[in-house]
Design a protein around this motif. Structure first.
Motif, PDB file in Angstrom:
ATOM      1  N   GLU A   1       0.865  -1.184   0.000  1.00  0.00           N
ATOM      2  CA  GLU A   1       0.000   0.000   0.000  1.00  0.00           C
ATOM      3  C   GLU A   1       0.893   1.223   0.000  1.00  0.00           C
ATOM      4  O   GLU A   1       1.733   1.404   0.883  1.00  0.00           O
ATOM      5  N   ILE A   2       0.722   2.055  -1.001  1.00  0.00           N
ATOM      6  CA  ILE A   2       1.499   3.298  -1.104  1.00  0.00           C
ATOM      7  C   ILE A   2       0.511   4.457  -1.115  1.00  0.00           C
ATOM      8  O   ILE A   2      -0.384   4.519  -1.957  1.00  0.00           O
ATOM      9  N   THR A   3       0.678   5.347  -0.164  1.00  0.00           N
ATOM     10  CA  THR A   3      -0.162   6.541  -0.098  1.00  0.00           C
ATOM     11  C   THR A   3       0.746   7.748  -0.266  1.00  0.00           C
ATOM     12  O   THR A   3       1.729   7.898   0.457  1.00  0.00           O
ATOM     13  N   GLN A   4       0.439   8.558  -1.247  1.00  0.00           N
ATOM     14  CA  GLN A   4       1.257   9.751  -1.512  1.00  0.00           C
ATOM     15  C   GLN A   4       0.360  10.979  -1.415  1.00  0.00           C
ATOM     16  O   GLN A   4      -0.401  11.286  -2.325  1.00  0.00           O
ATOM     17  N   PRO A   5       0.413  11.685  -0.277  1.00  0.00           N
ATOM     18  CA  PRO A   5      -0.364  12.931  -0.218  1.00  0.00           C
ATOM     19  C   PRO A   5       0.179  13.923  -1.239  1.00  0.00           C
ATOM     20  O   PRO A   5       1.399  13.989  -1.446  1.00  0.00           O
TER      21      PRO A   5
ATOM     22  N   PRO B   1       6.067   9.778   0.602  1.00  0.00           N
ATOM     23  CA  PRO B   1       5.097   8.691   0.437  1.00  0.00           C
ATOM     24  C   PRO B   1       5.091   7.780   1.656  1.00  0.00           C
ATOM     25  O   PRO B   1       6.110   7.571   2.306  1.00  0.00           O
TER      26      PRO B   1
ATOM     27  N   GLN C   1       3.389   0.840   3.049  1.00  0.00           N
ATOM     28  CA  GLN C   1       3.135  -0.266   3.964  1.00  0.00           C
ATOM     29  C   GLN C   1       3.228  -1.544   3.138  1.00  0.00           C
ATOM     30  O   GLN C   1       2.434  -1.768   2.229  1.00  0.00           O
TER      31      GLN C   1
END
Length: 193
Positions: free
Chosen positions: A34-38, A150, A153
């Motif tokens: 899981e990659i979250t990039q605000p 980024p 997880q």
């Protein structure tokens, strides 16, 4: 003549080998990622450019002046003429006061007061060089960037291994044997094997 014979007939042993090959299965489930990039925050502030053109002097050179400027010039010119008139009257009064010193002050003053002044004339519709003044202030841009890292997880999954061992079965397919025959022996020979 018939000779006695011993006949040997042998068979070899035969081994039967049955193999079942081993089976190995390996499955690797992919990792759970899981990659979250605000998004980055970008702020821009711009001060616009400014161009100023002042052509007041050019208009004045062409004698196209604003009414306030004309009133100011006329007031200044009237004040200067008034001061010159006071100075002239004062000087002429002093000359008349000393009339006994000689000369002809009345004639000279009459001539001075009656002569019209000489006015200069020039081309009036061409402005002077560099009479238009320009000023330029370039635009200013301030850029502020706030970068967010980024968030990653990752969960690694272990491989799934299934192993079935191989088998080897060994059997005796044929036994060994030895067959002995006696030919033309007759009754005289004792047979023992």
């Amino acid at each position: 003549m018939q000779l006695p014979q011993i006949r040997l007939q042998s068979t070899f042993a035969k081994i039967a080998i049955h193999t079942t090959p081993p089976v190995q299965e390996i499955k690797q489930p992919p990792a759970e990622l899981e990659i979250t990039q605000p998004p980055a925050q970008l702020t821009m502030e711009t001060t616009p450019s400014k161009l100023t053109i002042d052509q007041t002097k050019a208009w004045e050179d062409m004698d196209l002046k604003h009414i306030f400027r004309r009133i100011e010039e006329f007031a200044q010119k009237g004040y200067e003429d008034w001061l010159e008139g006071i100075a002239r009257v004062s000087r002429q009064g002093d000359e008349l006061m000393r009339i006994e010193d000689g000369g002809q002050p009345l004639v000279e003053q009459a001539k001075e007061n009656s002569d019209k002044p000489m006015y200069e004339f020039n081309i009036g519709w061409i402005p002077s060089l560099f009479s238009v003044k320009t000023n330029f202030e370039p635009a200013k841009v301030h850029i502020d960037v706030k970068v967010h890292k980024p968030m990653v997880q990752a969960k690694a999954n272990k491989p799934i291994i299934h192993y079935t061992p191989g088998k080897v079965n060994v059997d005796l397919a044929q036994r060994n044997s030895l067959k002995i025959d006696f030919v033309n022996i007759g009754n005289q020979v004792e047979i023992s094997v």
